[in-house]
Design a protein around this motif. Sequence first.
Motif, PDB file in Angstrom:
ATOM      1  N   LYS A   1       6.885   4.490  12.900  1.00 16.11           N
ATOM      2  CA  LYS A   1       6.295   5.284  11.822  1.00 16.11           C
ATOM      3  C   LYS A   1       5.813   4.398  10.686  1.00 16.11           C
ATOM      4  CE  LYS A   1       7.401   9.043   8.598  1.00 16.11           C
ATOM      5  NZ  LYS A   1       8.446   9.993   8.149  1.00 16.11           N
ATOM      6  N   TYR A   2       4.683   4.753  10.107  1.00 18.58           N
ATOM      7  CA  TYR A   2       4.186   4.101   8.900  1.00 18.58           C
ATOM      8  C   TYR A   2       3.419   5.130   8.089  1.00 18.58           C
ATOM      9  CZ  TYR A   2      -0.278   3.843  11.442  1.00 18.58           C
ATOM     10  OH  TYR A   2      -1.423   4.149  12.145  1.00 18.58           O
ATOM     11  N   THR A   3       3.511   5.049   6.767  1.00 18.32           N
ATOM     12  CA  THR A   3       2.823   5.979   5.874  1.00 18.32           C
ATOM     13  C   THR A   3       2.328   5.218   4.651  1.00 18.32           C
ATOM     14  OG1 THR A   3       4.675   6.587   4.418  1.00 18.32           O
ATOM     15  CG2 THR A   3       4.544   7.738   6.547  1.00 18.32           C
ATOM     16  N   LEU A   4       1.432   5.840   3.903  1.00 15.29           N
ATOM     17  CA  LEU A   4       0.940   5.234   2.670  1.00 15.29           C
ATOM     18  C   LEU A   4       2.053   5.049   1.649  1.00 15.29           C
ATOM     19  CD1 LEU A   4      -2.486   7.076   2.200  1.00 15.29           C
ATOM     20  CD2 LEU A   4      -2.088   4.747   3.022  1.00 15.29           C
ATOM     21  N   GLU A   5       3.085   5.896   1.732  1.00 14.67           N
ATOM     22  CA  GLU A   5       4.203   5.797   0.788  1.00 14.67           C
ATOM     23  C   GLU A   5       5.084   4.573   1.044  1.00 14.67           C
ATOM     24  OE1 GLU A   5       4.709   7.677  -1.997  1.00 14.67           O
ATOM     25  OE2 GLU A   5       2.676   8.280  -1.422  1.00 14.67           O
ATOM     26  N   ASP A   6       4.910   3.927   2.201  1.00 23.14           N
ATOM     27  CA  ASP A   6       5.689   2.713   2.462  1.00 23.14           C
ATOM     28  C   ASP A   6       5.452   1.653   1.397  1.00 23.14           C
ATOM     29  OD1 ASP A   6       6.671   3.810   4.821  1.00 23.14           O
ATOM     30  OD2 ASP A   6       5.224   2.770   6.113  1.00 23.14           O
ATOM     31  N   LYS A   7       4.249   1.611   0.863  1.00 23.93           N
ATOM     32  CA  LYS A   7       3.911   0.557  -0.102  1.00 23.93           C
ATOM     33  C   LYS A   7       4.764   0.660  -1.371  1.00 23.93           C
ATOM     34  CE  LYS A   7      -0.154  -1.706  -2.117  1.00 23.93           C
ATOM     35  NZ  LYS A   7      -1.643  -1.701  -2.132  1.00 23.93           N
ATOM     36  N   PRO A   8       4.781   1.799  -2.078  1.00 27.22           N
ATOM     37  CA  PRO A   8       5.672   1.886  -3.244  1.00 27.22           C
ATOM     38  C   PRO A   8       7.153   1.865  -2.861  1.00 27.22           C
ATOM     39  CG  PRO A   8       4.608   4.002  -2.834  1.00 27.22           C
ATOM     40  CD  PRO A   8       3.913   2.995  -1.969  1.00 27.22           C
ATOM     41  N   ASN A   9       7.475   2.370  -1.688  1.00 27.27           N
ATOM     42  CA  ASN A   9       8.872   2.355  -1.260  1.00 27.27           C
ATOM     43  C   ASN A   9       9.371   0.930  -1.007  1.00 27.27           C
ATOM     44  OD1 ASN A   9       9.015   5.146  -1.404  1.00 27.27           O
ATOM     45  ND2 ASN A   9       8.602   5.453   0.767  1.00 27.27           N
ATOM     46  N   PHE A  10       8.487   0.079  -0.509  1.00 30.82           N
ATOM     47  CA  PHE A  10       8.867  -1.319  -0.307  1.00 30.82           C
ATOM     48  C   PHE A  10       9.132  -1.990  -1.648  1.00 30.82           C
ATOM     49  CE2 PHE A  10       7.953  -5.847   0.512  1.00 30.82           C
ATOM     50  CZ  PHE A  10       8.824  -6.068   1.565  1.00 30.82           C
ATOM     51  N   THR A  11       8.309  -1.698  -2.626  1.00 26.62           N
ATOM     52  CA  THR A  11       8.542  -2.231  -3.973  1.00 26.62           C
ATOM     53  C   THR A  11       9.884  -1.767  -4.507  1.00 26.62           C
ATOM     54  OG1 THR A  11       6.146  -2.179  -4.406  1.00 26.62           O
ATOM     55  CG2 THR A  11       7.612  -2.369  -6.317  1.00 26.62           C
ATOM     56  N   ALA A  12      10.167  -0.481  -4.344  1.00 17.94           N
ATOM     57  CA  ALA A  12      11.455   0.056  -4.804  1.00 17.94           C
ATOM     58  C   ALA A  12      12.615  -0.595  -4.056  1.00 17.94           C
ATOM     59  CB  ALA A  12      11.476   1.572  -4.614  1.00 17.94           C
ATOM     60  N   LEU A  13      12.410  -0.903  -2.786  1.00 17.44           N
ATOM     61  CA  LEU A  13      13.450  -1.539  -1.976  1.00 17.44           C
ATOM     62  C   LEU A  13      13.806  -2.923  -2.506  1.00 17.44           C
ATOM     63  CD1 LEU A  13      15.251  -1.785   0.552  1.00 17.44           C
ATOM     64  CD2 LEU A  13      13.201  -2.569   1.796  1.00 17.44           C
ATOM     65  N   VAL A  14      12.816  -3.746  -2.767  1.00 15.80           N
ATOM     66  CA  VAL A  14      13.121  -5.106  -3.235  1.00 15.80           C
ATOM     67  C   VAL A  14      13.716  -5.073  -4.641  1.00 15.80           C
ATOM     68  CG1 VAL A  14      11.458  -6.237  -1.717  1.00 15.80           C
ATOM     69  CG2 VAL A  14      10.745  -5.549  -4.010  1.00 15.80           C
TER      70      VAL A  14
ATOM     71  N   GLU B   1      -3.433  -4.211   2.110  1.00 19.74           N
ATOM     72  CA  GLU B   1      -2.966  -2.825   2.123  1.00 19.74           C
ATOM     73  C   GLU B   1      -1.454  -2.630   2.108  1.00 19.74           C
ATOM     74  OE1 GLU B   1      -4.865  -0.456   5.156  1.00 19.74           O
ATOM     75  OE2 GLU B   1      -6.720  -1.627   5.049  1.00 19.74           O
ATOM     76  N   SER B   2      -0.663  -3.599   2.581  1.00 20.03           N
ATOM     77  CA  SER B   2       0.741  -3.311   2.851  1.00 20.03           C
ATOM     78  C   SER B   2       1.668  -3.431   1.654  1.00 20.03           C
ATOM     79  CB  SER B   2       1.253  -4.238   3.959  1.00 20.03           C
ATOM     80  OG  SER B   2       0.741  -3.857   5.207  1.00 20.03           O
ATOM     81  N   VAL B   3       1.364  -4.329   0.724  1.00 22.43           N
ATOM     82  CA  VAL B   3       2.327  -4.709  -0.304  1.00 22.43           C
ATOM     83  C   VAL B   3       1.690  -4.677  -1.691  1.00 22.43           C
ATOM     84  CG1 VAL B   3       3.747  -6.628  -1.142  1.00 22.43           C
ATOM     85  CG2 VAL B   3       3.624  -6.163   1.300  1.00 22.43           C
ATOM     86  N   ASP B   4       2.452  -4.211  -2.667  1.00 26.23           N
ATOM     87  CA  ASP B   4       2.056  -4.331  -4.070  1.00 26.23           C
ATOM     88  C   ASP B   4       2.499  -5.717  -4.533  1.00 26.23           C
ATOM     89  OD1 ASP B   4       1.736  -4.270  -6.818  1.00 26.23           O
ATOM     90  OD2 ASP B   4       2.545  -2.255  -7.064  1.00 26.23           O
ATOM     91  N   TRP B   5       1.629  -6.691  -4.340  1.00 26.70           N
ATOM     92  CA  TRP B   5       2.005  -8.088  -4.538  1.00 26.70           C
ATOM     93  C   TRP B   5       2.475  -8.375  -5.963  1.00 26.70           C
ATOM     94  CZ3 TRP B   5       2.757 -11.085  -0.468  1.00 26.70           C
ATOM     95  CH2 TRP B   5       2.126 -10.760   0.732  1.00 26.70           C
ATOM     96  N   LYS B   6       1.815  -7.799  -6.933  1.00 18.43           N
ATOM     97  CA  LYS B   6       2.163  -8.081  -8.328  1.00 18.43           C
ATOM     98  C   LYS B   6       3.595  -7.694  -8.626  1.00 18.43           C
ATOM     99  CE  LYS B   6       0.781  -7.051 -13.098  1.00 18.43           C
ATOM    100  NZ  LYS B   6      -0.170  -6.285 -13.962  1.00 18.43           N
ATOM    101  N   GLU B   7       4.020  -6.534  -8.154  1.00 19.29           N
ATOM    102  CA  GLU B   7       5.363  -6.047  -8.453  1.00 19.29           C
ATOM    103  C   GLU B   7       6.419  -6.645  -7.531  1.00 19.29           C
ATOM    104  OE1 GLU B   7       6.047  -4.315 -11.130  1.00 19.29           O
ATOM    105  OE2 GLU B   7       3.919  -4.429 -11.625  1.00 19.29           O
ATOM    106  N   VAL B   8       6.103  -6.749  -6.249  1.00 23.02           N
ATOM    107  CA  VAL B   8       7.085  -7.247  -5.285  1.00 23.02           C
ATOM    108  C   VAL B   8       7.455  -8.691  -5.570  1.00 23.02           C
ATOM    109  CG1 VAL B   8       7.381  -7.907  -2.848  1.00 23.02           C
ATOM    110  CG2 VAL B   8       6.548  -5.626  -3.438  1.00 23.02           C
ATOM    111  N   MET B   9       6.463  -9.523  -5.895  1.00 21.91           N
ATOM    112  CA  MET B   9       6.741 -10.944  -6.068  1.00 21.91           C
ATOM    113  C   MET B   9       7.563 -11.246  -7.315  1.00 21.91           C
ATOM    114  SD  MET B   9       5.631 -12.068  -3.278  1.00 21.91           S
ATOM    115  CE  MET B   9       6.036 -13.791  -3.580  1.00 21.91           C
ATOM    116  N   LYS B  10       7.689 -10.279  -8.220  1.00 23.11           N
ATOM    117  CA  LYS B  10       8.574 -10.452  -9.370  1.00 23.11           C
ATOM    118  C   LYS B  10      10.037 -10.483  -8.937  1.00 23.11           C
ATOM    119  CE  LYS B  10       5.611  -7.905 -12.642  1.00 23.11           C
ATOM    120  NZ  LYS B  10       5.523  -6.666 -13.462  1.00 23.11           N
TER     121      LYS B  10
END
Length: 376
Positions: A145-158, A184-193
Motif C-alpha cells: 500500500k502507498y498513499t499521498l498521505e505517506d509523505k506527511p506521515n513519514f515526516t511525523a514518523l522521523v 514525490e516521496s519525502v518532504d526533504w526540508k522537514e525530514v532532514m532536520k
Amino acid sequence: MMHRSIFIFLFLFAFNTYAQQPARLNVIAYYSAGPEQVDNLPAEKLSHIIFSFCHLTGNKLTVDNRRDSTTITKLVNLKKRNPKLKVILSLGGWSGCPSCSDVFSTDAGRKEFAQSVLQLNQKFKSDGIDLDWEYPTIEGYPGHKYTLEDKPNFTALVRELRKVLGPKYEVSFAAGGFQKFLEESVDWKEVMKEVDRVNLMTYDLVNGYSTVTGHHTALYSTPQLRESTDNCVQYLLKIGVPANKLVIGGAFYGRMWEGVVATNNGLYQSGKFKAGVDFKNFDKQISEEKGFVKYWDDVAKAPYAYNAAEKLFITYDDKRSLALKTQYAIDQKLDGIMFWELSLDTDKDGLLDAIVKTVDAAQKGKPQKAKAGKKK
C-alpha cells in the motif's frame, strides 16, 4: 623566552594542521547475512554496519527470530575491535514493509513504533534506526500500500523517532536515488532536520522491471540515461539538503539481462532481466572464459559487460567505479558512502578495499579525480 615562542609556534601549527584535516568519510555497510560470517567481517574498515532487516509486528519493530538476534549481538560485539563502530537496526527492505503505510498513518502507531525502536536498541546496545521503507507515497514492492498521505506521515514518523531516541541514537533512512522518489516521496526540508543522514540508493537506477538495459549504478548521467548518482546528489543540494547529511550508494552485485542484441555491446538495448550476480562470483560468472567482454563508459564512469554468444548484458560496480564514487563523495563533502551488501564482497582485495584505499589516499592528500569524459 625563545624556547617558549618556538613551543607556542609548534603547538599552533600542529593545532591548525589538525583543524584543517577533513573529517574521514563514513563507510557504511548493509549486512543481511547470518551470524556465521560476523567474526570475520572487516569491522576496522567501517564506520557503520546496518543490520538488515527487522520488521513490523503490529506497530512494533521486531527481530524476526533467534538467528537474527544472534547476528545483531555478534555485530555489536565487533565494537571490541572497533570502538567507533556504530551498529544500526534497519526496518523493511524491498519486500519488507507491507504494513508501513497503515502503521505510520496514525499518531498511536508512530509512538508505539518509536518506543519499540528505543527498547530494541537498549536491549542490544545498538546505535539507532535506519528506515528502509520502499517507498512512501509512490509505488514500490508490488501490492504494498502507498498513499499521498505517506509523505506527511513519514515526516511525523522521523519527528517522533527523534523525540523518543534523543541525540544518543542515530536516525537515518534509505532513499531511492531515482527522480520520482526524489520529487514525490519525502518532504526533504522537514525530514532532514530530524535525521543524521540519508542513505541514497544510487543503484538499481535501471531495475529488474526494466525492459531496456542501462547502467544501474552510474556515477554520472548520459544522454540516454538521466538517472545517476550525480543527478541525485545535485538535485538534493539544489533544494537545500546539507551535503554533510548525504550518503551515496554502491552496489556489490551486478544486474544481468538476457535476449540482448549486440548493438552498442548491449548497452541501452531491449532485453529481459535475468538475475543478480554477487561481486564475489564475478570471476566465475562473467569472465572471459564464460564469453563476456568487459567495457567502460567514460561518461557514466561505469563498467558493463556483454556476452555476444549468449546475448547477455550485465551492469555493475567494480573497483574503479567505486573508487571514483568514493572520491566524488569526498570532493562534494558528503557524509559518506554506503553499499549493499557486505557479504557479497570477496574476502581479499575486494570492493570495500577499493573504497577504503580511496578514503585513506584522500586523508593523505592524494585524491583521485572523477570528472566526466568521453565514452571509450
